[in-house]
Write an enzyme that holds these catalytic residues in place. Sequence first.
Site, short mmCIF file in Angstrom:
data_model
loop_
_atom_site.label_atom_id
_atom_site.label_comp_id
_atom_site.label_asym_id
_atom_site.label_seq_id
_atom_site.Cartn_x
_atom_site.Cartn_y
_atom_site.Cartn_z
N ASP A 118 0.72 -1.22 0.01
CA ASP A 118 -0.08 0.04 0.01
C ASP A 118 0.85 1.19 -0.03
O ASP A 118 0.85 2.29 1.01
CB ASP A 118 -0.80 0.30 1.27
CG ASP A 118 -1.82 -1.14 1.39
OD1 ASP A 118 -2.28 -1.70 0.33
OD2 ASP A 118 -1.99 -1.83 2.46
N GLU A 128 -11.46 0.55 -3.58
CA GLU A 128 -10.68 1.02 -2.42
C GLU A 128 -9.29 1.89 -3.00
O GLU A 128 -9.41 2.36 -3.96
CB GLU A 128 -10.06 -0.08 -1.66
CG GLU A 128 -9.34 -0.93 -2.30
CD GLU A 128 -8.97 -2.27 -1.86
OE1 GLU A 128 -9.60 -2.59 -0.42
OE2 GLU A 128 -8.20 -3.23 -2.26
C1 6LW Z 1 -5.70 -2.05 1.84
C2 6LW Z 1 -6.41 -2.19 0.45
C3 6LW Z 1 -5.70 -3.35 0.21
O1 6LW Z 1 -6.21 -1.22 2.79
O2 6LW Z 1 -5.43 -4.29 1.06
O3 6LW Z 1 -4.49 -4.25 -1.65
C4 6LW Z 1 -5.82 -3.39 2.19
N1 6LW Z 1 -4.98 -3.40 -0.89
O4 6LW Z 1 -6.51 -1.02 -0.22
C5 6LW Z 1 -4.56 -4.10 3.28
O5 6LW Z 1 -3.37 -3.85 2.79
#
Ligand code: 6LW
Length: 533
Positions: free
Chosen positions: A17, A178
């Site tokens: 991240d 996300e």
């Molecule tokens: C993070 C989300 C994700 O918050 O995994 O790969 C989660 N992306 O964006 C935990 O790293």
Amino acid sequence: MSKTTYTNPILPGFYPDPSICRVGEDYYMVTSTFEYFPGVPIFHSRDMINWKQIGHCLTRQSQLDLIGSKSSGGIYAPTLRYHEGRFYMVTTDTTGIGNFYVWAEDPAGEWSEPIQVKQGGIDPSLFFEEGKVYFQSNALHWNSKDGLYQSEIDLETGEILSGEPRFLWDGTGGKYPEAPHIFKRDGWYYLLVAEGGTEFTHSVTIARSRDIYGPYEACERNPILSHKGSRSRIQSTGHADFIEDHRGQWWVVFLGVRHSHYPLVHHLGRETYLAPMEWGEDGWPVVNGGELVKLNMEVDREPLASAPEGSATALWRDDFDTETLGLEWNFRRNPLEGSWSLTQHPGALTLSCLSANLDGIDQMSFVGRRHQHLESRTSTAIAFQPESDNEEAGLTIQQNATNHCEIAVTAREGEKVLLVRRRCGTLVVEKVVKDLTGEEPITLVVTSDDEWYHIGYQLDGGETTFVESVETRHLSTEMSGGFTGVYLGLYATANGAGSHNQALFDWFEYEDTTSQPLEEQGAKSQVDKKVSE
Ligand code: 6LW
């Protein structure tokens, strides 16, 4: 034109991240840390290729209380931004206070106390414009409609100024939209997101609007970055952040994993990668010329800065001669005061046998560093006299609380022995590999390649005797679950009993023993393997 050449991942091992920002010709980056403490390492670079850790953003229990946090709880994805002389790091404590940010004038720290933002979800981000501050996050668990949401906040207090968080976009149909970040260019607000989940279908998509609250229209070329379905050694690319360098060229940092062997698994965690990016004539970004990202990159751009002097060496050694732990070391959860020391026995790391062991969610005696290279050698000298069969201390290869292997000094029926334990979910196998009476100190050794960990010991500095081999697959994320990567850790425990005993670690060595660069081949399939054997 000269070329910029570099090796991906730019941060190998468990550094997921990534989020990046620039101040003049200096670049700063942060990554997520889950149940590890201190939280959120911060790195500095002049060329975006060679990164040096300068601190952690969350160093105090008042900022980050991880006590009772399960594996992969705690701190999820952070965003790092610079605004009017201050760095801001915004993230989620998923087992604590939810979304919050801290700020610092000096990114090496100290950082402020946390300022909470009462918008739910994960992956918070900040966008600053004309005196206003916009806060974005996703809709995990707090809104029935999936997607990315935004509020305007008061930067001093974190208070939401704009009523209910407003929906921005829900991606192109992949699960878990996300990792939102907003950028402004040519009058457009670009909303960069990740979707598809952090596994094989992970993707980076983008949308834009003339209004920061939308409606957002999707880029027709989405996803702008994904390795899904490819044979690349690099998989699961996603969760990206953009950066415009000091020469006006754009780059993207993102997470990816190095998978090995069919069916694909990975054990070193999600790592940080770098690729060039350009704005196409249609006004949308093109990552790496539309090609898959490689491990060995050659980019038609001038290097941003000359390589730093004394660049990283393959051998990392800690003689524990300092009074504070180096930045590479982490605890699991906040350490219990007095449970570890570098001053009680100067020149050694002292760990107390707490009642908690590696399997639980309590504060434990554990000091570890990331396993970063597929081929490696780790060793440590331990002095420990167990006073009961419960007490043990040693070196663990740890993916999480339920998947770890260790070589430890302990006792069985009152006699001091060397034990190897493999824990793979509920399957636990223990084996006494040597009687130890009078044979101290002992050096514990772990070597690795992409398929195996080999576990052994040395006495009197002699040859290494290997006593067990463990499949890296058994410590993979696919097998173990979670968001982290393997740590190599020193630990001491009384396995549920009370104890005043302590273990002393005289030194610790970790060496990158990579014999040749990973080829740019696809991950091997069983068929390929059979053919080549
Ligand atoms: C993070 C989300 C994700 O918050 O995994 O790969 C989660 N992306 O964006 C935990 O790293």
